[in-house]
Design a protein around this motif. Structure first.
Motif, PDB file in Angstrom:
ATOM      1  N   THR A 217       0.816  -1.204   0.000  1.00 39.17           N
ATOM      2  CA  THR A 217       0.000   0.000   0.000  1.00 39.17           C
ATOM      3  C   THR A 217       0.853   1.258   0.000  1.00 39.17           C
ATOM      4  O   THR A 217       0.416   2.310  -0.459  1.00 39.17           O
ATOM      5  N   THR A 218       2.078   1.174   0.483  1.00 39.57           N
ATOM      6  CA  THR A 218       2.933   2.356   0.514  1.00 39.57           C
ATOM      7  C   THR A 218       3.491   2.707  -0.850  1.00 39.57           C
ATOM      8  O   THR A 218       3.925   3.816  -1.069  1.00 39.57           O
ATOM      9  N   VAL A 219       3.515   1.744  -1.783  1.00 38.69           N
ATOM     10  CA  VAL A 219       4.043   2.027  -3.121  1.00 38.69           C
ATOM     11  C   VAL A 219       2.923   2.206  -4.141  1.00 38.69           C
ATOM     12  O   VAL A 219       3.175   2.423  -5.313  1.00 38.69           O
ATOM     13  N   PHE A 220       1.670   2.103  -3.711  1.00 34.74           N
ATOM     14  CA  PHE A 220       0.541   2.244  -4.625  1.00 34.74           C
ATOM     15  C   PHE A 220      -0.130   3.613  -4.486  1.00 34.74           C
ATOM     16  O   PHE A 220      -1.262   3.780  -4.888  1.00 34.74           O
ATOM     17  N   ASN A 221       0.576   4.554  -3.906  1.00 29.76           N
ATOM     18  CA  ASN A 221       0.000   5.879  -3.721  1.00 29.76           C
ATOM     19  C   ASN A 221       0.018   6.652  -5.025  1.00 29.76           C
ATOM     20  O   ASN A 221       0.900   7.462  -5.280  1.00 29.76           O
ATOM     21  N   SER A 222      -0.948   6.392  -5.899  1.00 36.77           N
ATOM     22  CA  SER A 222      -1.051   7.047  -7.193  1.00 36.77           C
ATOM     23  C   SER A 222      -2.124   8.130  -7.141  1.00 36.77           C
ATOM     24  O   SER A 222      -3.064   8.074  -6.349  1.00 36.77           O
ATOM     25  N   THR A 223      -1.990   9.107  -8.014  1.00 40.24           N
ATOM     26  CA  THR A 223      -2.957  10.199  -8.084  1.00 40.24           C
ATOM     27  C   THR A 223      -4.234   9.715  -8.766  1.00 40.24           C
ATOM     28  O   THR A 223      -4.192   9.166  -9.868  1.00 40.24           O
ATOM     29  N   THR A 224      -5.365   9.896  -8.104  1.00 44.67           N
ATOM     30  CA  THR A 224      -6.637   9.497  -8.694  1.00 44.67           C
ATOM     31  C   THR A 224      -7.233  10.649  -9.492  1.00 44.67           C
ATOM     32  O   THR A 224      -6.933  11.813  -9.245  1.00 44.67           O
TER      33      THR A 224
ATOM     34  N   ASP B 142     -19.255  14.504  -6.916  1.00 47.91           N
ATOM     35  CA  ASP B 142     -17.850  14.931  -6.987  1.00 47.91           C
ATOM     36  C   ASP B 142     -17.135  14.333  -8.194  1.00 47.91           C
ATOM     37  O   ASP B 142     -15.946  14.578  -8.407  1.00 47.91           O
ATOM     38  N   ASP B 143     -17.825  13.540  -8.993  1.00 45.05           N
ATOM     39  CA  ASP B 143     -17.319  12.950 -10.232  1.00 45.05           C
ATOM     40  C   ASP B 143     -16.171  11.969  -9.993  1.00 45.05           C
ATOM     41  O   ASP B 143     -15.409  11.664 -10.910  1.00 45.05           O
ATOM     42  N   LYS B 144     -16.086  11.437  -8.763  1.00 43.37           N
ATOM     43  CA  LYS B 144     -15.010  10.502  -8.458  1.00 43.37           C
ATOM     44  C   LYS B 144     -15.474   9.047  -8.459  1.00 43.37           C
ATOM     45  O   LYS B 144     -14.649   8.136  -8.408  1.00 43.37           O
TER      46      LYS B 144
ATOM     47  N   GLU C 185     -32.748  -6.641 -12.046  1.00 44.29           N
ATOM     48  CA  GLU C 185     -32.156  -5.399 -12.572  1.00 44.29           C
ATOM     49  C   GLU C 185     -32.536  -4.182 -11.723  1.00 44.29           C
ATOM     50  O   GLU C 185     -33.529  -4.230 -10.998  1.00 44.29           O
ATOM     51  N   PRO C 186     -31.771  -3.089 -11.780  1.00 41.61           N
ATOM     52  CA  PRO C 186     -30.543  -2.954 -12.551  1.00 41.61           C
ATOM     53  C   PRO C 186     -29.347  -3.559 -11.808  1.00 41.61           C
ATOM     54  O   PRO C 186     -29.296  -3.576 -10.583  1.00 41.61           O
ATOM     55  N   PHE C 187     -28.389  -4.036 -12.572  1.00 39.43           N
ATOM     56  CA  PHE C 187     -27.128  -4.528 -12.027  1.00 39.43           C
ATOM     57  C   PHE C 187     -26.118  -3.385 -12.132  1.00 39.43           C
ATOM     58  O   PHE C 187     -25.920  -2.832 -13.211  1.00 39.43           O
ATOM     59  N   ILE C 188     -25.507  -3.032 -11.006  1.00 40.10           N
ATOM     60  CA  ILE C 188     -24.627  -1.856 -10.976  1.00 40.10           C
ATOM     61  C   ILE C 188     -23.224  -2.248 -10.525  1.00 40.10           C
ATOM     62  O   ILE C 188     -23.043  -2.825  -9.450  1.00 40.10           O
ATOM     63  N   ALA C 189     -22.240  -1.924 -11.358  1.00 39.07           N
ATOM     64  CA  ALA C 189     -20.831  -2.078 -10.988  1.00 39.07           C
ATOM     65  C   ALA C 189     -20.294  -0.686 -10.677  1.00 39.07           C
ATOM     66  O   ALA C 189     -20.400   0.225 -11.499  1.00 39.07           O
ATOM     67  N   GLU C 190     -19.723  -0.520  -9.488  1.00 40.18           N
ATOM     68  CA  GLU C 190     -19.272   0.801  -9.029  1.00 40.18           C
ATOM     69  C   GLU C 190     -17.758   0.913  -9.152  1.00 40.18           C
ATOM     70  O   GLU C 190     -17.020   0.061  -8.671  1.00 40.18           O
ATOM     71  N   PHE C 191     -17.294   1.987  -9.813  1.00 36.13           N
ATOM     72  CA  PHE C 191     -15.871   2.248 -10.023  1.00 36.13           C
ATOM     73  C   PHE C 191     -15.471   3.546  -9.322  1.00 36.13           C
ATOM     74  O   PHE C 191     -16.160   4.562  -9.469  1.00 36.13           O
ATOM     75  N   LYS C 192     -14.365   3.509  -8.594  1.00 33.69           N
ATOM     76  CA  LYS C 192     -13.834   4.726  -7.972  1.00 33.69           C
ATOM     77  C   LYS C 192     -12.310   4.592  -7.860  1.00 33.69           C
ATOM     78  O   LYS C 192     -11.738   3.582  -8.282  1.00 33.69           O
ATOM     79  N   ASP C 193     -11.651   5.601  -7.285  1.00 37.13           N
ATOM     80  CA  ASP C 193     -10.182   5.613  -7.159  1.00 37.13           C
ATOM     81  C   ASP C 193      -9.531   5.337  -8.509  1.00 37.13           C
ATOM     82  O   ASP C 193      -8.664   4.471  -8.658  1.00 37.13           O
ATOM     83  N   LEU C 194      -9.971   6.076  -9.523  1.00 38.44           N
ATOM     84  CA  LEU C 194      -9.523   5.853 -10.897  1.00 38.44           C
ATOM     85  C   LEU C 194      -8.108   6.374 -11.110  1.00 38.44           C
ATOM     86  O   LEU C 194      -7.804   7.523 -10.794  1.00 38.44           O
ATOM     87  N   VAL C 195      -7.244   5.519 -11.645  1.00 36.03           N
ATOM     88  CA  VAL C 195      -5.833   5.870 -11.862  1.00 36.03           C
ATOM     89  C   VAL C 195      -5.438   5.583 -13.304  1.00 36.03           C
ATOM     90  O   VAL C 195      -5.687   4.484 -13.820  1.00 36.03           O
ATOM     91  N   LEU C 196      -4.841   6.564 -13.954  1.00 33.63           N
ATOM     92  CA  LEU C 196      -4.219   6.410 -15.275  1.00 33.63           C
ATOM     93  C   LEU C 196      -2.833   7.022 -15.178  1.00 33.63           C
ATOM     94  O   LEU C 196      -2.697   8.243 -15.073  1.00 33.63           O
TER      95      LEU C 196
END
Length: 366
Positions: A46-53, A74-76, A242-253
């Motif tokens: 976890t200490t090396v995965f500190n990426s900007t979301t 908040d669009d996150k 339905e509906p089936f919902i997949a939730e995405f957050k902490d997005l990193v590119l």
């Protein structure tokens, strides 16, 4: 244990008691050490995965069915919906010349048979017949049975040489969000779950074009895969839930943005790629190796590297691990049955809920 109690016992019983005691200590110590190594690796990672979301608007756009995409205030956080009208998906706004792609994902609950949630990189929109791809696909299941997932790799249109591995999870992915990541460098590819490495592909010359090397975008989709995803297609999506919902957050590119149509890639990426390969998550530590071994021997239930029916000679990137090899039959399936009955059959590329970029732009105005 009070050894004074053994004073009146026959010497043979005393020896037997001591033997059992020593056996108990060894087993307990081994189990504790394995568990401690696993958790230590997770804590260190976890200490090396500190990426900007990033927010959705900063780096992504709808891929298809914008009406089924929910964005938080908040669009996150992004919710991808599947209902009887359509699935949905989003795509990164840019192509990347190597990179680190990550998101925390929470899966739909209840009856999810026939559903596939995918998090993957691809360049099929630009290189239709010789595209590259790195997949993490989550396979739904009937109510009361667990989600499963698989990883895959294609290079230069090598869809006939799929490199699938399938796994169970050590947690319930519908209760909380868990982080899934793909590292892609010229040297290696690593798939992560919650900062734990679960698979590594090391590039070598014998792979030739099968190693992904062209710029790719990041995709996320949810779609109806009733034809194959659960029990070989016997269990279909039940839209009663339905509906089936997949939730995405902490997005990193994290990678070098490029124009994929350029014949010669910009030299500006050299420093970025060098920096990427210097990151902590680009090299698996000894503790990470222990955790990966633990995961693969306990939760992997199919590997193409051990499928000698499909590949009499394992592909060049395969590293045959004796402790893994003994778990699998020549079909690449486990020797012992799992508690669930999933399909192990190989499949074609299939309908992934994908569209090309032209269609994705049209989807924005839906």
């Amino acid at each position: 244990m009070d050894y004074v109690l053994h004073a009146s016992l026959p010497s043979s019983l005393v020896s037997l008691s001591l033997l059992f005691f020593l056996f108990f200590i060894i087993i307990t110590t081994t189990t504790t050490t394995s568990s401690s190594s696993f958790h230590a690796a997770a804590a260190a990672a976890t200490t090396v995965f500190n990426s900007t979301t990033l927010t959705f608007g900063e780096a992504y756009s709808p891929l298809f069915s914008k009406f089924n995409i929910q964005r938080s205030r908040d669009d996150k956080t992004v919710g991808l919906l599947l209902n009887r009208f359509s699935g949905s998906g989003f795509i990164s706004s840019d192509y990347y010349n190597y990179g680190f792609f990550s998101a925390s994902i929470k899966m739909p609950s209840e009856h999810t048979a026939g559903i596939v949630v995918a998090f993957y990189t691809s360049n099929v929109d630009t290189f239709e017949k010789n595209h590259d791809e790195l997949d993490i696909e989550f396979l739904g299941n009937v109510k009361g049975k667990p989600w499963r997932f698989q990883t895959n790799m294609y290079g230069n249109g090598s869809v006939s040489r799929g490199r699938e591995e399938r796994y169970r999870m050590w947690f319930d992915p519908t209760k909380d969000s868990h982080r899934y990541s793909i590292l892609w460098t010229p040297k290696n590819i690593i798939f992560y779950v919650d900062e734990i490495p679960i698979r590594e592909v090391v590039c070598n010359a014998a792979m030739r074009g099968d190693y992904p090397s062209k710029p790719m975008s990041l995709y996320a989709t949810i779609w109806d895969a009733s034809s194959w995803a659960t029990d070989g297609g016997k269990e279909k999506v039940d839209y009663k839930y339905e509906p089936f919902i997949a939730e995405f957050k902490d997005l990193v590119l994290d990678g070098c943005i490029v124009d994929p149509t350029e014949q010669i890639l910009s030299s500006n990426c050299t420093d970025m790629i060098t920096g990427l390969m210097a990151r902590g998550y680009s090299t698996i530590s000894p503790e990470g190796r222990k955790s990966m071994k633990w995961f693969r021997e306990k939760y992997m239930y199919y590997s193409y590297c051990y499928d000698n029916v499909r590949y009499p000679v394992p592909p060049p990137e395969c590293v045959i691990v004796p402790s893994e090899r003994e778990l699998f039959m020549n079909s690449g399936r486990l020797r012992t049955k799992m508690k669930f009955h999933g399909s192990h059959r190989s499949r074609g590329h299939g309908r992934r809920g994908k569209t090309n970029r032209r269609r994705s732009k049209e989807a924005v105005i839906m």
